[in-house]
Motif scaffolding. Sequence first.
Motif, PDB file in Angstrom:
ATOM      1  N   ARG A 160      57.383  57.782  -2.329  1.00 47.76           N
ATOM      2  CA  ARG A 160      57.921  59.124  -2.449  1.00 47.76           C
ATOM      3  C   ARG A 160      57.344  59.841  -3.673  1.00 47.76           C
ATOM      4  N   LEU A 161      57.350  59.170  -4.806  1.00 50.05           N
ATOM      5  CA  LEU A 161      56.832  59.798  -6.025  1.00 50.05           C
ATOM      6  C   LEU A 161      55.327  60.035  -5.932  1.00 50.05           C
ATOM      7  N   GLN A 162      54.641  59.126  -5.273  1.00 55.66           N
ATOM      8  CA  GLN A 162      53.207  59.309  -5.115  1.00 55.66           C
ATOM      9  C   GLN A 162      52.930  60.506  -4.206  1.00 55.66           C
ATOM     10  N   HIS A 163      53.741  60.602  -3.164  1.00 54.07           N
ATOM     11  CA  HIS A 163      53.579  61.693  -2.212  1.00 54.07           C
ATOM     12  C   HIS A 163      53.861  63.038  -2.870  1.00 54.07           C
ATOM     13  N   LEU A 164      54.723  63.033  -3.874  1.00 57.18           N
ATOM     14  CA  LEU A 164      54.999  64.259  -4.620  1.00 57.18           C
ATOM     15  C   LEU A 164      53.861  64.597  -5.587  1.00 57.18           C
ATOM     16  N   GLY A 165      52.888  63.709  -5.660  1.00 56.30           N
ATOM     17  CA  GLY A 165      51.736  63.970  -6.520  1.00 56.30           C
ATOM     18  C   GLY A 165      51.968  63.676  -7.984  1.00 56.30           C
ATOM     19  N   LEU A 166      52.967  62.849  -8.293  1.00 54.23           N
ATOM     20  CA  LEU A 166      53.264  62.584  -9.702  1.00 54.23           C
ATOM     21  C   LEU A 166      52.290  61.566 -10.305  1.00 54.23           C
ATOM     22  N   TYR A 167      51.768  60.681  -9.462  1.00 54.43           N
ATOM     23  CA  TYR A 167      50.824  59.698  -9.982  1.00 54.43           C
ATOM     24  C   TYR A 167      49.913  59.252  -8.845  1.00 54.43           C
ATOM     25  N   LYS A 168      48.822  58.580  -9.216  1.00 56.58           N
ATOM     26  CA  LYS A 168      47.947  57.975  -8.223  1.00 56.58           C
ATOM     27  C   LYS A 168      47.745  56.518  -8.576  1.00 56.58           C
ATOM     28  N   LEU A 169      47.604  55.716  -7.558  1.00 53.17           N
ATOM     29  CA  LEU A 169      47.376  54.294  -7.781  1.00 53.17           C
ATOM     30  C   LEU A 169      46.228  53.898  -6.873  1.00 53.17           C
ATOM     31  N   ASP A 170      45.151  53.408  -7.496  1.00 54.44           N
ATOM     32  CA  ASP A 170      43.978  53.109  -6.696  1.00 54.44           C
ATOM     33  C   ASP A 170      43.401  51.783  -7.127  1.00 54.44           C
ATOM     34  N   ASN A 171      43.566  50.796  -6.283  1.00 59.75           N
ATOM     35  CA  ASN A 171      42.868  49.538  -6.501  1.00 59.75           C
ATOM     36  C   ASN A 171      43.124  48.953  -7.892  1.00 59.75           C
ATOM     37  N   PRO A 226      52.594  63.950 -16.129  1.00 64.14           N
ATOM     38  CA  PRO A 226      53.340  63.214 -17.160  1.00 64.14           C
ATOM     39  C   PRO A 226      54.662  63.880 -17.514  1.00 64.14           C
ATOM     40  N   ARG A 227      54.670  65.193 -17.596  1.00 60.18           N
ATOM     41  CA  ARG A 227      55.901  65.890 -17.962  1.00 60.18           C
ATOM     42  C   ARG A 227      56.990  65.660 -16.935  1.00 60.18           C
ATOM     43  N   ALA A 228      56.614  65.773 -15.665  1.00 55.25           N
ATOM     44  CA  ALA A 228      57.592  65.591 -14.595  1.00 55.25           C
ATOM     45  C   ALA A 228      58.144  64.169 -14.605  1.00 55.25           C
ATOM     46  N   LEU A 229      57.269  63.199 -14.826  1.00 49.49           N
ATOM     47  CA  LEU A 229      57.726  61.807 -14.851  1.00 49.49           C
ATOM     48  C   LEU A 229      58.614  61.537 -16.065  1.00 49.49           C
ATOM     49  N   GLU A 230      58.232  62.125 -17.197  1.00 56.11           N
ATOM     50  CA  GLU A 230      59.065  61.977 -18.392  1.00 56.11           C
ATOM     51  C   GLU A 230      60.457  62.548 -18.163  1.00 56.11           C
ATOM     52  N   ARG A 231      60.496  63.730 -17.581  1.00 50.00           N
ATOM     53  CA  ARG A 231      61.790  64.357 -17.369  1.00 50.00           C
ATOM     54  C   ARG A 231      62.612  63.580 -16.346  1.00 50.00           C
ATOM     55  N   LEU A 232      61.946  63.184 -15.277  1.00 53.01           N
ATOM     56  CA  LEU A 232      62.645  62.408 -14.257  1.00 53.01           C
ATOM     57  C   LEU A 232      63.222  61.120 -14.844  1.00 53.01           C
ATOM     58  N   GLY A 233      62.433  60.434 -15.632  1.00 51.72           N
ATOM     59  CA  GLY A 233      62.888  59.171 -16.203  1.00 51.72           C
ATOM     60  C   GLY A 233      63.732  59.344 -17.450  1.00 51.72           C
TER      61      GLY A 233
END
Lengths: 256, 256
Positions: free
Chosen positions: A217-228, A236-243
């Motif tokens: 869900r968070l990846q789909h919202l474009g908050l982060y990417k995970l590749d290999n 970062p701001r959105a993740l900081e606020r969320l957490g």
Amino acid sequence: MRFDDYPAIAQPPRCAHPCEECGLRGNPAFLQVPDDEVRTIESFRSGTRVVDAGTSIVDEERTAPQLFTLYSGWAFRFKTLSDGRRQILGFLLPGDFIGLQDEFADGHTHGVEAVTGVTLCTFERSRLWELFHTRPKLGYHITWLAAREEKMVDDNLVTAGRRNAAERVAMLLMHLYRRAERVGMVRDGWAEFPFNQQHIADALGLSLVHTNKTLRRLQHLGLYKLDNGWLRIMEPRALERLGDYFERPLQPTPLI
Amino acid sequence: MRFDDYPAIAQPPRCAHPCEECGLRGNPAFLQVPDDEVRTIESFRSGTRVVDAGTSIVDEERTAPQLFTLYSGWAFRFKTLSDGRRQILGFLLPGDFIGLQDEFADGHTHGVEAVTGVTLCTFERSRLWELFHTRPKLGYHITWLAAREEKMVDDNLVTAGRRNAAERVAMLLMHLYRRAERVGMVRDGWAEFPFNQQHIADALGLSLVHTNKTLRRLQHLGLYKLDNGWLRIMEPRALERLGDYFERPLQPTPLI
DNA sequence: CGAATGCTTGACGGTACTCAAAGATTGTGG
DNA sequence: CCACAATCTTTGAGTACCGTCAAGCATTCG
């Protein structure tokens, strides 16, 4: 000068290279100490140990006769309940000191496991008091490291106790990214991220399935990417606020 | 000789009484140290402080200029998220050392609040390094205390992350009873238990309502009794098994 | 190519949360 | 000494978040 301008520190050391040439010490994340202190650490160090990815560094049941400084790679501390439920207590990066808690314990403490291949500097537990005695400054530094680690466990406890799934994930991603950045494990905005979803679930106190759905869900919202095995924080701001997790500037960390 | 044969240690000290007459030091739960070490501690101690029940000992936002040893009463460490959710990180009993984590911190750490009326011995933070320097043994003891406290947070993290509500309650009751017993706060099988259900909920990462229902259930099963601020464990084995929590014999604890 | 490991998704159920309100207990002031 | 407020405990009702079960898919490795 930024941390990631520094050369990668992830390579295993040349066999038994001296502390004066330590690949970590040049990093500004670590406290600069006088040469004679480095030499004391060198004389206290008993060797180097290499551990494969996924294998045990410290057994959960027995106290190891050594203390370690993690030199390269990623590891984690954990405890398991008797029915197998596992809780990851915290992650270990280069510079982290391992095994201090057992020193004063009743035995049963926690296990440590390598996530990636790991190299460690080893110290004999039996000489710890000697170190405090002959070099109080290094004792003070060890206390520093113990206090810092407790602060991290405090944070993890708040996470497991009071944050919901999305907040937990946001907090963990920011926390790991920031720590990796600090020790120079970030290249071009991508941090080494060798964990699988079971690691994340066990660290956050969530089930594997729910961890997966929350990550997606968070990846789909474009908050982060995970590749290999590499992590990039997009918002970062959105993740900081969320957490509800805001890192302060840190002092240089002692390195034993 | 059992711990609860020892005289109650809960009375406030006579004003500024010397460490040689410390009401805690005689307790076998604490490490016996040579007289000259006690005198060093005495000279390091800057005074005594009395705090009312329910009031703040250490503010969550600011680092206090003092370190404390809890001399009598109960307190707890906590953190709050910005929307008010609170997590209790651990409970503090006589002999516990307070404030070390802040020493090496970036500011924002944790608050400490008194549950009962509390008396504290105070030490000036600015003299901590002097203590390590002149008395490495005391530095070693402080590290001991830091490591012990981290172990307790580790346990609490496992609880919040991986135990269900009944297991959490079982674990907490046993943990607090055992610790109270150790410092002589148990009389005839009854331990002082000054907490309300909100404290328990915040320590376990549960809601108040669910904490209440779980407590009621376990009490109804006859596992424990709670009467007017005193706790009696009726079925220690059952609670230990339920919480998957088995205390090992502990070494004597250093007392600063 | 088959086994092993890890990721993803859907369905379903239960534990724990929120909301609400009623007792119980304690403290305080008239 | 009683009335009232404040705090804490208890209970019920409804819901949602998260766990469990199950199965399919992707990737890697031998």
